[in-house]
Design an enzyme around this catalytic site. Structure first.
Site, PDB file in Angstrom:
ATOM      1  N   HIS A 257      -1.927  -6.217 -37.250  1.00 31.28           N
ATOM      2  CA  HIS A 257      -2.542  -7.545 -37.128  1.00 31.28           C
ATOM      3  C   HIS A 257      -1.487  -8.513 -36.602  1.00 31.28           C
ATOM      4  O   HIS A 257      -0.493  -8.766 -37.285  1.00 31.28           O
ATOM      5  CB  HIS A 257      -3.046  -7.987 -38.503  1.00 31.28           C
ATOM      6  CG  HIS A 257      -3.618  -9.366 -38.519  1.00 31.28           C
ATOM      7  ND1 HIS A 257      -4.883  -9.635 -38.053  1.00 31.28           N
ATOM      8  CD2 HIS A 257      -3.097 -10.553 -38.911  1.00 31.28           C
ATOM      9  CE1 HIS A 257      -5.117 -10.934 -38.176  1.00 31.28           C
ATOM     10  NE2 HIS A 257      -4.037 -11.515 -38.693  1.00 31.28           N
ATOM     11  N   ASP A 259      -0.828 -12.247 -35.500  1.00 32.28           N
ATOM     12  CA  ASP A 259      -1.328 -13.613 -35.404  1.00 32.28           C
ATOM     13  C   ASP A 259      -0.908 -14.197 -34.059  1.00 32.28           C
ATOM     14  O   ASP A 259       0.262 -14.147 -33.688  1.00 32.28           O
ATOM     15  CB  ASP A 259      -0.788 -14.435 -36.577  1.00 32.28           C
ATOM     16  CG  ASP A 259      -1.417 -13.974 -37.886  1.00 32.28           C
ATOM     17  OD1 ASP A 259      -2.644 -14.081 -38.001  1.00 32.28           O
ATOM     18  OD2 ASP A 259      -0.684 -13.474 -38.764  1.00 32.28           O
ATOM     19  N   ASP A 369      -8.803 -11.373 -41.008  1.00 35.18           N
ATOM     20  CA  ASP A 369      -7.906 -12.345 -41.645  1.00 35.18           C
ATOM     21  C   ASP A 369      -8.381 -13.790 -41.534  1.00 35.18           C
ATOM     22  O   ASP A 369      -7.581 -14.700 -41.619  1.00 35.18           O
ATOM     23  CB  ASP A 369      -6.505 -12.203 -41.015  1.00 35.18           C
ATOM     24  CG  ASP A 369      -5.452 -12.982 -41.784  1.00 35.18           C
ATOM     25  OD1 ASP A 369      -5.595 -13.086 -43.006  1.00 35.18           O
ATOM     26  OD2 ASP A 369      -4.498 -13.484 -41.169  1.00 35.18           O
ATOM     27  N   HIS A 574      -7.030 -18.193 -35.771  1.00 35.03           N
ATOM     28  CA  HIS A 574      -7.224 -18.486 -37.199  1.00 35.03           C
ATOM     29  C   HIS A 574      -6.003 -19.025 -37.952  1.00 35.03           C
ATOM     30  O   HIS A 574      -6.058 -19.139 -39.188  1.00 35.03           O
ATOM     31  CB  HIS A 574      -7.827 -17.282 -37.922  1.00 35.03           C
ATOM     32  CG  HIS A 574      -6.943 -16.068 -38.000  1.00 35.03           C
ATOM     33  ND1 HIS A 574      -7.172 -14.945 -37.254  1.00 35.03           N
ATOM     34  CD2 HIS A 574      -5.835 -15.820 -38.714  1.00 35.03           C
ATOM     35  CE1 HIS A 574      -6.251 -14.046 -37.537  1.00 35.03           C
ATOM     36  NE2 HIS A 574      -5.414 -14.545 -38.420  1.00 35.03           N
TER      37      HIS A 574
HETATM   38 ZN   LIG Z   1      -3.857 -13.501 -39.347  1.00 36.57          ZN
END
Ligand SMILES: [Zn+2]
Length: 1031
Positions: A257, A259, A369, A574
Site C-alpha cells: 500500500h 500512500d 485504507d 486519502h
Molecule cells: Zn493509505
C-alpha cells in the site's frame, strides 16, 4: 534415548537456537552469513533535487565511508559503489548488503534493480546465487539514497511534523556470503516454533511441532552443514501432514500500500513506487508463483513516465498475470468527500488507463485504507464494470465492531456489490503463523464462507513482499492445524466467494468509519480547493460542450481537461483531501488547485467566447449590458453583481434559463425589495417578502420566520448562528480525530469586537456585519446577506485563525422535531439519526455532508447550506456545521491563517425536496457568470431543461471516444420513482443510454420525441446518456 521434555525449556531452547540476539556465537542464526568484504571503493555526492540517473552519474563524487551521515531531510545522496568479489567465493551465494535509515535504490547498468529499505526488511541485493569463475568479479553499482525514512521524518513520533534537520546514516555496505541452507532451516524452525507457541497446549499439533523442532536442534551441528538435510527432513515431515477438506483457505496476495502523498511529498512517492515495484519484479523473477495486487493508475502513470525500463518489465509481469492491477480508480481516493462526478472520474480515468495500458479494466474496487465509504459507491462501481469490493478500514472502528467480513453491500439506489474485508484486519501481513491463525479466528462469517484474503508485504516504500514471507507461506500451504495458504489473485478469491455467497449477509447504506471524523474539516483550504475546482471543471465542461454543439469547429479542450481532472483526482487521495498530510503536501495540493483555477478560467473564457462571442463587449468599461450564463439545469432568478457602463459594480436581479444564458439590459425590479431596520435594542431586522430575520448585536439570529406561513424556525429563547469553540485534543491521530469528549468542552463565542451594523440598506440586497473575538487570538467577521427573492439567508464569513487544538463550529437550534436528519451525499442523500440511542447512533456524533443538510418534520423544515464545508452534525434539534480545526500533527501550521467561507440557512414549507433545497444548494455553489456584453439583441437561450424537479442534470461533457457526441449525466435526487423528459435545443441526431465508462448499453437507444427524450428513474438512479450531434 528418550529424555524428559519440559514445554518451556524446549520452547526457549529452540528460540535461542535461532535468536538474533542471544548465543549468536554458537547458534544457527550466527551462521546465516559467511565471509564478508568491504567495497573496493565508496564515494558519493549530495543534491537537494530528485534527479534522474543520467544526471546523477555525471556529477563529481567524493569519498565516503560506512558510518557517515547524510542530510538534511529530503536531500538525496547518490553513492558510487565499486565491488570486487573475492575469487575464493566461487560457488557461493553473494549478496551486496546495504543498511541505512534512508530509503535506497540500487542502480546497475543504468537501470534501477532493487529497493533497499531496512524498515521493509530489504537490506540485501543478490549479486549471484552461485558465483561462477567465468563471471566478472568486479562491478559498479550506484545507490540513490533518499534522506527520509519509510514514514518520512517525523520528529519524535511517526505523525509529528517532519524534522527538517534529520540526518541519515550509512550503517553497512559490504559483500557477504549468504548461507542459503542455514536460512531454510531458520525458516523451518521459526514456523514450527510459532505453531508450538500459538496453537496452544490444548492442541496436540503444538506438541508435535515443538518436539520436531527440539529434535532438529539435536541433530543439527551448526558447524557441519552435512547435518542440515536430516534436520530439514524432520520439519518437512510435519509440514507435509495434510489438513482435512473442511479447512479454511487463505488467498495470499503480495501487496504494497503506497500512500500517494502523506508524511512525504508527491515527488517522493514516485520514487517509493519505483523502489517497491522493482523489488517486486526481482522477487517475481525467482518466484514465478508470486502475485502482487497493485492499485492506483496514477502510480502506474508515474512509473511509466519516470522509469520506462522498469515499466516495460512490469507490463510483462502483468501479461503473465503475476503483477495484477486492481482498484479501477485514478488514486485510492477519500471515500466521503469527493463529489459524485469526481467519484465517476476516479473510475473513468482509472479504468481507461488500465484498459489502454494492460488491455483490461479492473473487476474489483480496492480501497483498503480510506476513512469511510459513501453509500453511493455500489452504484458507481456497478456503472464502471465492477461488482467486487475489497477494503478493511472499518476494523479501525473505535466503538462498534463491524459484523461481517464477507457481505453484500447495498447502496442508496439498491445496487449491490460483493464486499470482502481481509479478516486479519491488515493489508500489510508478513506471512506469519500468528497472522494466518488470526485470519481464521477473526472471520465473522464462519460457516458461510470458507475463503479469505491475506495481503502481505511492507507498504509505503517498504518494498512489498519479501522472500522470507513467501518461504514461510510455502511451508503453510497445507499443514494440519493451520489454514491452507495459497498464493492467489483477487479474481480467484472473489470468484470463489461468489460461489459461496448464497448465504452471506447484506449491509445497507454507508460504511461509516467510527474514527478519523476530524478529516471532514482539517485543512480547510484543501476542502475549499476541492469544492471550487469541482465547480470550475463542471462549468468548463458544460460551457465547452455547449460551444461544441453550437459550432463543430470549436476545439473541445479534452486533453487539457484530462490534465486538470487528474490534478484534482490526485488531490482527492486519502491523506490529502482529508487533510492528514504534512505541510509540504498541502503546499503541492494548493498549487494544483491554483493551476486548475488559472487554466480553468482561461478555458471558460474560450468557451464563452465561442458560444456567444458576438454578444460580448470587447472594450472594457463601456459595457451596455450584461451576459449572464447559468450552468445549472433549472431557471434561476437571483441578484448578481455586474459591471455597469461606468465600470462600477452594481446589483441586478436577473432571470436566466436552464443551462443557457440571457442578456440583461434593464435590471428587473423585485416585487418586494429587501428591507433592513435597526431596532431600539441594537438588533437588526431584515426581510424580503419570503423570510424575515432578526439579528442581535453579536450577529445571532433570534428569529427566522417564513412569511407565507408565519412559521417561526427557532425555538423560544434560542439563538441560531451561534459560534462555539471546543477543546480538540484527540488520543493520537491529531489531524484525523475528533473524539466524543470534545462535546463536553463547548464554549459559546460571545466576545464582540464590533457590534452588528447595517452594511447594505436594502433594495436588491440587505446586509449587516459584525466581528467577534474567537478563543485567545482569533477573530471572525461576518456579513449576513439577504437578497431579494432569496429563500435563504447567507453568511459570508472571514476568520483569522490562530488557535491550537480548538474546533470551531456554528450552531442552528431549530424548532423542528425529527428523529432523523438528512445529509447530501454523492448523487443523493441519506438519513442519520438525531439521537444517541445506541452505540451505532452516538458513534456518529460528527458526520459528513456535501452541500446541505436538513432536518424536517411533516410540512416544515430547516436546511443548512454551505459552499466548502463537509463536517456536520445534527443532534436533537441543533444543526451544526464544523468550520475550522487546529491540529498540530503532521502539519504544525494546519489551518492557521485567513479563511473565507459561506453558509446559508433556509427554512422551508413542505419537504426539502418540494421546497427545492437541493437546487438552492447548487445555486449557492455554482454562481451565475456575468460578463460585460454589447448592445446586441439576443433572446435568452437554453440548451437543456427537464420536466421533473426530481432529476438533476449534473454533468455535460464531450464523450471520451466520440468527439461528435456529448455525455449527459443525470440522477434522481428526491428518492422517488419518476419519468422525466429531457428537452434540448442542441442539434441531437441520436441518443442512447451508456454506462459510467460511456459504453453504450445494449438496447439503449432512446427515441427523440416531440417532448424530448424520455428517461425513467428509480430512487437515486444515475443515468448517462450519449447524445450524438448533427455536424
Ligand atoms: Zn493509505
Amino acid at each position: 534415548m528418550a529424555a524428559p521434555k519440559h514445554r518451556r525449556t524446549a520452547l526457549e531452547r529452540v528460540e535461542k537456537f535461532i535468536s538474533e540476539t542471544y548465543f549468536t556465537d554458537c547458534n544457527l542464526r550466527g551462521r546465516l552469513f559467511g565471509d564478508r568484504c568491504p567495497p573496493a571503493s565508496l564515494s558519493c555526492f549530495q543534491t537537494s533535487r530528485r534527479i534522474p540517473y543520467d544526471e546523477a552519474v555525471g556529477q563529481k563524487f567524493s569519498p565516503a565511508k560506512v558510518g557517515d551521515s547524510f542530510g538534511p531531510t529530503w536531500e538525496t545522496c547518490w553513492f558510487k559503489v565499486e565491488l570486487s568479489i573475492p575469487p575464493a567465493w566461487a560457488g557461493r551465494e553473494v549478496h551486496f548488503v546495504w543498511e541505512s535509515d534512508g530509503e535506497g535504490m540500487v542502480w546497475r547498468d543504468a537501470q534501477p534493480v532493487q529497493g533497499l529499505t531496512k524498515e521493509g526488511e530489504k537490506t540485501s541485493y543478490i549479486l549471484t546465487k552461485s558465483l561462477k569463475e567465468m563471471e566478472p568479479h568486479s562491478l559498479t553499482l550506484y545507490v540513490e539514497l533518499a534522506c527520509n525514512g519509510l514514514f518520512g521524518a517525523g520528529k519524535g513520533s511517526m505523525i509529528a511534523p517532519p524534522d527538517p534537520d534529520r540526518r541519515f546514516t550509512l550503517s553497512k555496505a559490504e559483500l557477504v556470503v549468504f548461507n542459503r541452507d542455514v536460512y531454510e532451516l531458520l525458516v523451518d524452525l521459526e514456523i514450527l516454533l510459532d505453531m508450538a507457541q500459538l496453537l496452544g497446549e490444548e492442541n496436540q499439533r503444538s506438541f508435535q511441532a515443538l518436539y520436531a523442532a527440539n529434535q532438529m536442534v539435536n541433530v543439527c551441528d551448526v558447524t557441519d552443514p552435512s547435518t542440515f538435510p536430516a534436520a530439514r527432513d524432520l520439519a518437512a515431515a510435519i509440514f507435509s501432514q495434510r489438513n482435512g477438506k473442511s479447512q479454511h483457505t487463505i488467498h495470499a496476495m503480495g501487496h504494497c500500500h503506497i500512500d500517494s502523498a502523506w508524511l512525504w511529498p508527491y515527488e517522493e512517492t514516485i520514487r517509493k513506487c519505483a523502489r517497491s515495484w522493482v523489488t517486486v519484479v526481482r522477487l517475481m523473477e525467482s518466484n514465478p508463483e508470486l502475485t502482487f495486487a497493485c492499485s492506483q493508475a496514477q502510480q502506474f502513470e508515474w512509473v511509466r513516465s519516470w522509469y520506462p525500463g522498469l515499466y516495460a518489465q512490469i507490463q510483462d509481469f502483468v501479461a503473465k498475470g503475476q503483477f495484477v492491477p486492481v482498484g479501477g480508480t485514478w488514486v485510492e481516493m477519500d471515500g466521503n468527500l469527493p463529489s459524485g462526478e469526481s467519484m465517476v472520474r476516479q473510475f473513468l480515468q482509472g479504468q481507461r488507463f488500465f484498459q489502454q495500458q494492460f488491455g483490461r479494466i479492473c473487476s474489483e474496487f480496492w480501497l483498503p485504507d480510506t476513512f469511510g465509504y459513501s453509500a453511493q459507491l455500489p452504484q458507481l462501481m456497478r456503472g464502471c464494470g465492477i461488482r467486487r469490493f475489497l477494503t478493511q478500514k472499518l476494523s479501525w472502528n473505535l466503538v462498534n465492531t463491524f459484523p461481517n467480513h464477507t457481505f453484500f453491500w447495498e447502496g442508496i439506489d439498491g445496487s449491490r456489490v460483493l464486499t470482502h474485508f481481509p479478516p486479519g484486519d491488515s493489508y500489510g501481513m508478513h506471512g506469519r503463523v500468528e497472522e494466518v491463525l488470526k485470519t481464521v479466528k477473526n472471520n465473522k462469517d464462519k460457516g458461510l464462507v470458507n475463503h479469505s484474503a491475506f495481503l502481505f508485504g511492507f507498504g509505503d516504500g517498504g518494498g512489498g513482499p519479501t522472500q522470507k514471507m513467501l518461504d514461510r507461506m510455502k511451508r503453510m500451504s497445507d499443514t494440519d492445524g493451520l489454514p491452507r495458504v495459497q498464493i492467489s489473485t483477487p479474481d480467484r478469491l472473489f470468484s470463489t466467494l461468489e460461489k459461496e455467497s448464497s448465504q452471506v449477509c447484506t449491509w445497507v447504506g454507508e460504511l461509516f468509519l467510527e474514527l478519523h471524523n476530524g478529516t471532514y474539516t482539517t485543512q480547510a483550504q484543501i476542502k475549499k480547493g476541492n469544492r471550487e475546482c469541482e465547480r470550475i471543471l463542471h462549468d468548463v465542461e458544460v460551457l465547452s460542450s455547449l460551444a461544441l454543439a453550437r459550432d463543430s469547429t470549436f476545439q473541445y479542450p479534452a486533453s487539457q481537461l484530462q490534465r486538470l481532472w487528474r490534478l484534482l483526482l490526485l488531490n482527492q487521495f486519502h491523506d490529502v483531501l482529508p487533510g492528514s498530510c504534512i505541510q509540504l503536501v498541502v503546499e503541492d495540493a494548493l498549487r494544483y488547485y491554483a493551476e486548475i483555477r488559472r487554466a480553468g478560467a482561461g478555458l471558460q473564457e474560450e468557451a464563452v467566447q465561442s458560444l456567444c462571442g458576438d454578444l460580448l463587449q470587447l472594450e472594457a468599461g463601456s459595457a451596455e449590458s450584461t451576459l449572464v450564463l447559468n450552468t445549472l439545469p433549472w431557471e434561476r432568478t437571483e441578484v448578481i453583481a455586474r459591471t455597469g457602463p461606468a465600470g462600477t459594480e452594481t446589483l441586478a436581479l436577473v432571470t436566466v434559463p436552464s443551462m443557457g444564458y440571457a442578456i440583461v439590459r434593464e435590471p428587473v425590479l423585485p416585487a418586494q425589495p429587501v428591507t433592513v431596520r435597526r431596532q431600539e435594542d441594537g438588533s437588526i431586522a431584515m426581510e424580503n417578502g419570503v423570510i424575515a430575520v432578526c439579528l442581535d448585536v453579536m450577529g445571532r439570529l433570534t428569529s427566522l420566520r417564513l412569511l407565507d406561513s408565519q412559521r417561526e424556525s427557532l425555538p423560544d429563547g434560542c439563538c441560531a448562528n451561534q459560534f462555539a469553540l471546543f477543546d480538540d485534543v484527540p488520543l493520537y491521530w491529531d489531524a484525523w480525530d475528533v473524539m466524543d469528549y470534545h462535546l463536553e468542552t463547548r464554549k459559546p463565542v460571545t466576545t464582540v469586537l464590533k457590534p452588528l451594523e447595517i452594511t447594505l440598506a436594502g433594495g436588491l440586497r440587505g446586509s449587516a456585519s459584525f466581528s467577534l473575538q474567537v478563543g485567545e487570538s482569533s477573530t471572525l467577521t461576518q456579513e449576513i446577506i439577504l437578497d431579494a427573492t432569496s429563500p435563504y439567508l447567507r453568511f459570508l464569513t472571514q476568520v483569522e485563525w490562530k488557535e491550537a487544538h480548538k474546533f470551531l463550529k456554528v450552531e442552528f437550534p431549530v424548532q423542528v422535531r425529527s428523529t432523523n436528519a438528512t445529509y447530501e451525499i454523492q448523487f443523493g442523500h441519506l438519513q442519520r439519526p438525531t439521537h444517541w440511542n445506541t452505540s451505532w447512533d452516538w458513534a456518529r456524533f460528527e458526520v459528513w455532508s456535501h452541500k446541505w443538510l436538513d432536518v424536517s418534520e411533516h410540512g416544515f423544515g430547516v436546511a443548512l447550506l454551505n459552499d466548502c464545508k463537509y463536517g456536520a452534525s445534527a443532534h436533537r434539534n441543533v444543526l451544526s456545521l464544523s468550520l475550522l480545526r487546529a491540529p498540530k500533527s503532521p502539519d504544525a501550521t494546519a489551518d492557521i491563517g485567513h479563511h473565507q467561507f459561506t453558509y446559508a440557512v433556509m427554512p422551508h414549507q413542505g419537504s426539502f425536496q418540494d421546497a427545492g433545497v437541493i437546487q438552492r444548494a447548487y445555486n449557492l455553489n455554482f454562481p451565475l457568470h456575468a460578463v460585460p456584453a454589447s448592445s446586441a439583441q439576443c433572446p435568452a437561450w437554453s440548451a437543456f431543461s427537464l420536466s421533473s424537479p426530481a432529476v438533476v442534470l449534473e454533468t455535460l461533457k464531450q464523450a471520451e471516444d466520440r468527439p461528435d457526441a456529448v455525455v449527459v449525466r443525470l440522477y434522481e435526487a428526491h428518492g422517488s420513482t419518476v419519468v422525466a423528459w429531457l428537452q434540448t435545443s442542441l442539434p441531437v441526431k441520436e441518443a442512447m443510454l451508456c454506462d459510467l465508462l460511456e459504453q453504450p448499453a445494449a438496447e439503449g437507444r432512446l427515441p427523440l420525441e416531440q417532448r424530448g427524450i424520455r428517461l425513467s428513474f428509480t430512487p437515486f438512479h444515475v443515468l448517462s446518456v450519449l447524445l450524438v450531434l448533427r455536424q
